[in-house]
Design an enzyme around this catalytic site. Structure first.
Site, mmCIF file in Angstrom:
data_model
loop_
_atom_site.group_PDB
_atom_site.id
_atom_site.type_symbol
_atom_site.label_atom_id
_atom_site.label_comp_id
_atom_site.label_asym_id
_atom_site.label_seq_id
_atom_site.Cartn_x
_atom_site.Cartn_y
_atom_site.Cartn_z
ATOM 1 N N LYS A 51 33.257 27.204 33.325
ATOM 2 C CA LYS A 51 32.508 27.503 34.554
ATOM 3 C C LYS A 51 32.907 28.873 35.097
ATOM 4 C CE LYS A 51 34.651 26.078 37.974
ATOM 5 N NZ LYS A 51 35.501 26.301 39.114
ATOM 6 N N LYS A 85 38.977 36.001 42.678
ATOM 7 C CA LYS A 85 39.303 34.863 41.807
ATOM 8 C C LYS A 85 38.589 34.992 40.456
ATOM 9 C CE LYS A 85 40.590 30.746 40.407
ATOM 10 N NZ LYS A 85 41.932 30.312 40.079
#
Ligand code: NAD
Length: 294
Positions: free
Chosen positions: A239, A171
């Site tokens: 993030k 990811k």
């Protein structure tokens, strides 16, 4: 059919929970702001008032929370998932968090008698609504098999990529590729507008060639329309750029373009635009060319 607890009913978690209801599962939702759990209750799920209540009778627990500290906060401690879930329950963390944290939490989950999978997703809000997410899964092959029915209700491309933590590593790579694509698409649109080109036609033909991408399909029109409602918030992509930058450094891998794009994303958040969709990177690309508000 299983009893599935979904913790974190935001942009992604709520449509995923709805698709689980549609697939015939008993779905119990918990969210920190309770009105989102009520939204699930209106769609045939149940609203829980605590993590403990949500997970107590669940065969499968899905967490879909913003960041590593949020996931740790929900699973650890005396009010958390590990303390209250039934032995043998599958815990699927679909949030995007740090791969090292995912590995540590998987170990703690196993000690608590649970079967952990890190299963971050890609495909955006539309993918979640359509039940068409791409899901990259880390954990044991056995637990991956056991989770198939639940994955099939929310995703279309579901791949076991390795042991615990691997899903999050894949990811991180996904987020690197997406951010770079968005930045270059934004620069291309600013460039095309500067030449007065018909941008609708331009994106149509670009989309059919090697420049075509899902990013172009999903984000191009948002740039043309100046519509930066999220979708995927820049604060979350910031993030994720932090995750991939740190993980790359840890592995001794250099990601120069990724580092540059990470700075653009971080600049957007620093100036107060973290709530915009990540296609909002377009506004910074415009300003760097002195073409704001055009
Ligand atoms: P979001 O902010 O819309 O949703 C998060 C939800 O979790 C919110 O409803 C919030 O109230 C809730 N929450 C936060 N802390 C909580 C706690 N302690 N207990 C219970 N609920 C809590 O975020 P999102 O866009 O749905 O993203 C969730 C995760 O999925 C993130 O890790 C994100 O990076 C990832 N992701 C998002 C997208 C997207 O397009 N939005 C796509 C793929 C992956």
């Amino acid at each position: 059919m299983s009893t599935v607890a979904v913790i974190g009913l935001g942009i992604m978690g709520l449509p995923m929970a709805k698709n689980l209801v549609t697939a015939g599962h008993d779905v119990v939702g918990y969210n920190r702001s309770p009105e989102k759990a009520q939204a699930l209750a209106q769609e045939g799920g149940k609203a829980a008032e605590s993590v403990a209540e949500a997970v107590r009778d669940a065969d499968v627990i899905i967490t879909m929370l913003p960041d590593s500290p949020d996931v740790k906060g929900v699973v650890e401690g005396q009010d958390g998932v590990f303390a209250h879930a039934s032995a043998g329950a599958l815990w699927i963390d679909a949030s995007t968090i740090r791969p090292d944290v995912a590995g540590e939490l998987a170990e703690a989950a196993r000690e608590a008698g649970l079967r952990p999978l890190d299963a971050p997703v890609s495909g955006g809000e539309q993918g979640a609504i359509d039940g068409a997410l791409s899901i990259m899964v880390g954990g044991t092959a056995e637990d991956f098999e056991a989770a198939q029915e639940v994955f099939n209700a929310v995703g279309a491309t579901i791949v076991h990529v390795g042991p615990s933590g691997s899903g999050q590593t894949v990811k991180a790579a996904n987020q690197l590729i997406v951010a770079g694509n968005i930045q270059l698409l934004a620069e291309a649109v600013v460039f095309l507008e500067a030449y007065g080109v018909d941008t609708d036609s331009a994106l149509k033909v670009l989309g059919g060639g090697l420049a075509g991408s899902k990013v172009l399909d999903q984000k191009g029109q948002k740039m043309l329309d100046r519509n930066f409602d999220p979708g995927f918030r820049l604060a979350l992509h910031n993030k994720d750029m932090g995750i991939v930058t740190a993980a790359a450094r840890e592995a001794g891998v250099t990601i120069p373009l990724g580092g540059l794009v990470a700075q653009f994303v971080s600049a957007m958040v620093a100036r107060g635009d973290g709530g915009l969709d990540h296609s909002g990177l377009f506004t910074l690309a415009q300003e760097l060319s002195g073409r704001d508000n055009q």
